[in-house]
Scaffold this motif. Structure first.
Motif, short mmCIF file in Angstrom:
data_model
loop_
_atom_site.label_atom_id
_atom_site.label_comp_id
_atom_site.label_asym_id
_atom_site.label_seq_id
_atom_site.Cartn_x
_atom_site.Cartn_y
_atom_site.Cartn_z
N ASP A 62 0.86 -1.19 0.00
CA ASP A 62 0.00 0.00 0.00
C ASP A 62 0.89 1.24 0.00
OD1 ASP A 62 -1.68 2.15 0.61
OD2 ASP A 62 -2.90 1.00 2.02
N GLY A 63 1.08 1.83 -1.17
CA GLY A 63 1.99 2.96 -1.31
C GLY A 63 1.61 4.15 -0.45
N GLU A 64 0.32 4.46 -0.37
CA GLU A 64 -0.11 5.59 0.44
C GLU A 64 0.17 5.34 1.92
OE1 GLU A 64 -4.14 6.61 -0.38
OE2 GLU A 64 -3.74 7.24 -2.45
N ALA A 65 -0.05 4.12 2.37
CA ALA A 65 0.23 3.79 3.77
C ALA A 65 1.72 3.89 4.07
CB ALA A 65 -0.27 2.37 4.08
N VAL A 66 2.56 3.51 3.11
CA VAL A 66 4.00 3.63 3.30
C VAL A 66 4.39 5.09 3.44
CG1 VAL A 66 6.26 3.27 2.23
CG2 VAL A 66 4.54 1.46 2.12
N GLY A 67 3.83 5.94 2.60
CA GLY A 67 4.12 7.37 2.68
C GLY A 67 3.73 7.95 4.03
N ARG A 68 2.55 7.55 4.52
CA ARG A 68 2.12 8.04 5.84
C ARG A 68 3.03 7.54 6.95
NH1 ARG A 68 -3.01 6.63 3.65
NH2 ARG A 68 -3.03 4.70 4.91
N GLY A 113 6.50 -3.34 -3.64
CA GLY A 113 6.55 -2.91 -2.25
C GLY A 113 7.83 -2.16 -1.94
N THR A 114 8.95 -2.67 -2.42
CA THR A 114 10.22 -1.98 -2.21
C THR A 114 10.22 -0.62 -2.91
OG1 THR A 114 11.43 -4.06 -1.96
CG2 THR A 114 12.72 -2.12 -2.57
N SER A 115 9.61 -0.53 -4.08
CA SER A 115 9.56 0.75 -4.79
C SER A 115 8.72 1.77 -4.02
CB SER A 115 9.01 0.56 -6.21
OG SER A 115 7.62 0.30 -6.19
N HIS A 116 7.67 1.31 -3.33
CA HIS A 116 6.90 2.22 -2.49
C HIS A 116 7.77 2.80 -1.38
CE1 HIS A 116 2.90 0.03 -3.64
NE2 HIS A 116 3.19 0.99 -4.50
N CYS A 117 8.63 1.95 -0.82
CA CYS A 117 9.53 2.41 0.24
C CYS A 117 10.55 3.41 -0.30
CB CYS A 117 10.24 1.22 0.88
SG CYS A 117 9.15 0.05 1.70
#
Length: 254
Positions: A62-68, A113-117
């Protein structure tokens, strides 16, 4: 914990290499933000230190959750100096029953997932012109090995990605490392039913990773014998390459 001036974010910290690495970074003087999906395991990890590890549960798909989560980490702990992405899954593939869903699941964690991080931390590190990101790939990313095509493909992608972003990010003050372990005793490898040569413990892996991160090496790869053999395999012409990899087929798959 005010005396801890360095801050690290370890993703995939609930077990295996990520867990061992979080504890090792505490020994190195870091205040560690530990992330994974399993809240209970993160809380257990945090309880093993006197406040030096703080749990920040998140599903990296979840990219948005990672950002938060990264915003929360920096708001409560300060700027992240080091981010290590250790989350990953392995699902054995069988080419005669190829499963696109397996590809999507594996890539969804290991690559997307790693790219979201990366997205979340680089957007903060680059403007500061400081920071260090490290991605855990695998020696299986060096060459296509039977049973590990999908997993290896995601790890090869991480290696390629790290190689591609390294020069420009270095110019912007951000270090990039790619970590390529061989077999490490973790819940991931516990499911394997085949020989795993040169196996090391998660604690040994964490020690080697921290030594590499301290020197800001681009590639941190171990154990040396396995790295050498797989890099040599990659150099062989395909007839010889396939003669070797054919011997890796399981008897029940031939």
């Amino acid at each position: 914990m005010a005396d801890r001036q360095k801050r690290a974010w370890v993703v995939g910290a609930s077990s295996g290499i990520g867990r061992a690495l979080a504890l090792k970074l505490v020994d190195e003087g870091y205040l560690v933000a530990a992330s994974a999906r399993n809240v209970e395991d993160l809380n257990l990890l945090a309880s093993e230190t006197d406040g030096a590890i703080r749990p920040f549960p998140v599903d990296i798909r979840d990219g948005e959750a990672v950002g938060r989560t990264v915003a929360d980490i920096e708001e409560t702990m300060g700027p992240v100096d080091l981010a290590v992405f250790a989350a990953g899954i392995y699902l054995r593939d069988e080419p005669d029953r190829f499963d696109a869903d397996l590809v999507a699941k594996t890539a969804g964690v290991n690559l997307i997932g790693t790219s979201h991080c990366l997205d979340a931390v680089l957007g903060r590190m680059v403007p500061r012109r400081s920071g260090h990101v490290a991605m855990i790939a695998s020696v299986s990313g060096y060459a296509g090995l039977p049973g590990g095509g999908v997993y290896g493909a995601t790890k090869a992608a991480l290696i390629t990605l790290a190689e591609a972003i390294y020069p420009e990010l270095k110019e912007k003050g951000v270090a990039v490392s790619v970590i390529n372990p061989g077999f490490v005793q973790t819940p991931l490898t516990d499911q394997n039913d085949f020989p795993m040569p040169f196996m090391i413990s998660a604690e040994d892996a964490a020690d080697r990773i921290v030594r590499g991160l301290k020197s800001r090496r681009f590639e941190i790869a171990f154990p040396k014998r396995m790295v050498f053999l797989l890099k040599l395999l990659r150099l062989l012409p395909y007839p010889l390459f396939f003669a070797v990899t054919k011997k890796m087929l399981r008897a029940d798959r031939v």
